[in-house]
Design a protein around this motif. Structure first.
Motif, PDB file in Angstrom:
ATOM      1  N   GLN A  27       0.949  -1.142   0.100  1.00 21.67           N
ATOM      2  CA  GLN A  27      -0.004   0.040  -0.077  1.00 21.67           C
ATOM      3  C   GLN A  27       0.906   1.139  -0.067  1.00 21.67           C
ATOM      4  O   GLN A  27       0.562   2.102  -0.625  1.00 21.67           O
ATOM      5  CB  GLN A  27      -0.927   0.196   1.218  1.00 21.67           C
ATOM      6  N   ARG A  28       1.958   1.360   0.793  1.00 19.11           N
ATOM      7  CA  ARG A  28       2.717   2.390   0.888  1.00 19.11           C
ATOM      8  C   ARG A  28       3.609   2.521  -0.386  1.00 19.11           C
ATOM      9  O   ARG A  28       3.975   3.739  -0.744  1.00 19.11           O
ATOM     10  CB  ARG A  28       3.780   2.404   1.834  1.00 19.11           C
ATOM     11  N   GLN A  29       3.646   1.671  -1.260  1.00 22.14           N
ATOM     12  CA  GLN A  29       4.137   1.693  -2.724  1.00 22.14           C
ATOM     13  C   GLN A  29       3.172   2.416  -3.783  1.00 22.14           C
ATOM     14  O   GLN A  29       3.615   2.469  -4.641  1.00 22.14           O
ATOM     15  CB  GLN A  29       4.771   0.416  -2.965  1.00 22.14           C
ATOM     16  N   GLY A  30       2.075   2.597  -3.193  1.00 24.71           N
ATOM     17  CA  GLY A  30       1.258   3.212  -4.172  1.00 24.71           C
ATOM     18  C   GLY A  30       0.183   2.333  -4.755  1.00 24.71           C
ATOM     19  O   GLY A  30      -0.378   2.825  -5.588  1.00 24.71           O
ATOM     20  N   VAL A  31       0.199   1.159  -4.263  1.00 23.87           N
ATOM     21  CA  VAL A  31      -0.617   0.068  -5.016  1.00 23.87           C
ATOM     22  C   VAL A  31      -1.914  -0.033  -4.029  1.00 23.87           C
ATOM     23  O   VAL A  31      -1.553  -0.400  -2.724  1.00 23.87           O
ATOM     24  CB  VAL A  31      -0.028  -1.264  -5.166  1.00 23.87           C
ATOM     25  N   GLU A  32      -2.954   0.371  -4.331  1.00 22.39           N
ATOM     26  CA  GLU A  32      -4.314  -0.104  -3.496  1.00 22.39           C
ATOM     27  C   GLU A  32      -4.290  -1.276  -3.341  1.00 22.39           C
ATOM     28  O   GLU A  32      -4.069  -2.289  -4.283  1.00 22.39           O
ATOM     29  CB  GLU A  32      -5.659   0.371  -4.312  1.00 22.39           C
ATOM     30  N   VAL A  33      -4.687  -1.830  -2.191  1.00 22.95           N
ATOM     31  CA  VAL A  33      -4.917  -3.191  -1.304  1.00 22.95           C
ATOM     32  C   VAL A  33      -6.323  -3.337  -1.096  1.00 22.95           C
ATOM     33  O   VAL A  33      -6.914  -2.645  -0.310  1.00 22.95           O
ATOM     34  CB  VAL A  33      -4.026  -3.597  -0.279  1.00 22.95           C
ATOM     35  N   GLU A  52     -11.977  -8.539  12.267  1.00 21.81           N
ATOM     36  CA  GLU A  52     -11.754  -7.927  13.879  1.00 21.81           C
ATOM     37  C   GLU A  52     -10.253  -7.754  14.089  1.00 21.81           C
ATOM     38  O   GLU A  52     -10.071  -6.533  14.505  1.00 21.81           O
ATOM     39  CB  GLU A  52     -12.107  -9.366  14.737  1.00 21.81           C
ATOM     40  N   VAL A  53      -9.284  -8.611  13.509  1.00 23.83           N
ATOM     41  CA  VAL A  53      -7.885  -8.107  13.876  1.00 23.83           C
ATOM     42  C   VAL A  53      -7.645  -6.810  13.065  1.00 23.83           C
ATOM     43  O   VAL A  53      -7.072  -5.922  13.455  1.00 23.83           O
ATOM     44  CB  VAL A  53      -7.027  -9.129  13.352  1.00 23.83           C
ATOM     45  N   LEU A  54      -8.158  -6.785  11.644  1.00 27.39           N
ATOM     46  CA  LEU A  54      -7.973  -5.586  10.863  1.00 27.39           C
ATOM     47  C   LEU A  54      -8.528  -4.485  11.707  1.00 27.39           C
ATOM     48  O   LEU A  54      -8.090  -3.272  11.692  1.00 27.39           O
ATOM     49  CB  LEU A  54      -8.441  -5.687   9.623  1.00 27.39           C
ATOM     50  N   GLU A  55      -9.612  -4.536  12.501  1.00 29.59           N
ATOM     51  CA  GLU A  55     -10.363  -3.229  12.796  1.00 29.59           C
ATOM     52  C   GLU A  55      -9.661  -2.753  14.108  1.00 29.59           C
ATOM     53  O   GLU A  55      -9.374  -1.914  14.444  1.00 29.59           O
ATOM     54  CB  GLU A  55     -11.871  -3.465  13.257  1.00 29.59           C
ATOM     55  N   LEU A  56      -9.254  -4.020  15.012  1.00 30.72           N
ATOM     56  CA  LEU A  56      -8.420  -3.523  16.046  1.00 30.72           C
ATOM     57  C   LEU A  56      -7.020  -3.005  15.932  1.00 30.72           C
ATOM     58  O   LEU A  56      -6.750  -1.890  16.705  1.00 30.72           O
ATOM     59  CB  LEU A  56      -8.102  -5.003  17.039  1.00 30.72           C
ATOM     60  N   LEU A  90      -6.006  -1.161  10.852  1.00 28.45           N
ATOM     61  CA  LEU A  90      -5.566  -1.687   9.369  1.00 28.45           C
ATOM     62  C   LEU A  90      -7.027  -1.457   8.403  1.00 28.45           C
ATOM     63  O   LEU A  90      -6.614  -1.695   7.250  1.00 28.45           O
ATOM     64  CB  LEU A  90      -4.954  -2.954   9.192  1.00 28.45           C
ATOM     65  N   SER A  91      -8.222  -1.654   8.883  1.00 25.02           N
ATOM     66  CA  SER A  91      -9.295  -1.695   8.291  1.00 25.02           C
ATOM     67  C   SER A  91      -9.572  -0.278   7.510  1.00 25.02           C
ATOM     68  O   SER A  91      -9.994  -0.061   6.495  1.00 25.02           O
ATOM     69  CB  SER A  91     -10.545  -2.011   9.021  1.00 25.02           C
ATOM     70  N   SER A  92      -8.721   0.807   8.092  1.00 28.56           N
ATOM     71  CA  SER A  92      -8.850   2.164   7.432  1.00 28.56           C
ATOM     72  C   SER A  92      -7.751   2.098   6.440  1.00 28.56           C
ATOM     73  O   SER A  92      -7.720   3.148   5.668  1.00 28.56           O
ATOM     74  CB  SER A  92      -8.688   3.169   8.411  1.00 28.56           C
ATOM     75  N   VAL A  93      -6.711   1.283   6.250  1.00 30.81           N
ATOM     76  CA  VAL A  93      -5.668   1.253   5.253  1.00 30.81           C
ATOM     77  C   VAL A  93      -6.158   0.581   4.130  1.00 30.81           C
ATOM     78  O   VAL A  93      -5.712   1.284   2.938  1.00 30.81           O
ATOM     79  CB  VAL A  93      -4.141   0.624   5.988  1.00 30.81           C
ATOM     80  N   PHE A  94      -6.768  -0.536   4.427  1.00 33.00           N
ATOM     81  CA  PHE A  94      -7.056  -1.529   3.222  1.00 33.00           C
ATOM     82  C   PHE A  94      -8.496  -1.081   2.502  1.00 33.00           C
ATOM     83  O   PHE A  94      -9.444  -0.679   3.467  1.00 33.00           O
ATOM     84  CB  PHE A  94      -7.004  -2.914   3.530  1.00 33.00           C
ATOM     85  N   HIS A  95      -8.743  -1.532   1.531  1.00 34.22           N
ATOM     86  CA  HIS A  95     -10.444  -1.402   1.303  1.00 34.22           C
ATOM     87  C   HIS A  95     -10.849  -2.747   1.384  1.00 34.22           C
ATOM     88  O   HIS A  95     -10.371  -4.034   1.001  1.00 34.22           O
ATOM     89  CB  HIS A  95     -10.420  -1.073  -0.500  1.00 34.22           C
TER      90      HIS A  95
END
Length: 107
Positions: A72-78, A89-93, A96-101
């Motif tokens: 994602q940091r390299q400019g590629v949407e994930v 749940e892990v992504l929300e805690l 990372l749920s706000s980083v990935f789509h």
């Protein structure tokens, strides 16, 4: 390029679609090989978005999450599809749920 047995390539191009074939990610997954394969595919196909089918995946190694954040940091949407409740749940805690789509698709 040697492919990672756990990682399946469904589509290449500007949208790179990967998945685990409905299987759980084994604890012994070679994260360095996985990272290298994803990076090589992105560069080779000039991909601007990476979609990963997470169907059947109940646990995600933290190192794989690091690979996805780096991508994602390299400019590629994930984009992550069909997350289990545990993975979501892990992504929300971890925020990372706000980083990935995140997407749910009926199969």
């Amino acid at each position: 390029m040697q492919t990672v047995p756990e990682l399946e390539v469904y589509k290449t191009g500007e949208l790179l679609v990967l998945g685990f074939g409905g299987r759980e990610i084994p604890d012994y997954v070679n994260l360095a090989a996985c990272r290298d394969e994803i990076h090589q595919l992105i560069v080779k196909h000039k991909s601007r978005a990476l979609a990963i089918d997470m169907t059947g995946v109940q646990l995600v190694p933290s190192g794989l999450l690091g690979v996805l954040v780096s991508t994602q940091r390299q400019g590629v949407e994930v984009h992550l599809f069909n997350l289990s409740e545990e993975v979501r749940e892990v992504l929300e805690l971890s925020k990372l749920s706000s980083v990935f789509h995140l997407h749910d698709v009926e199969l």
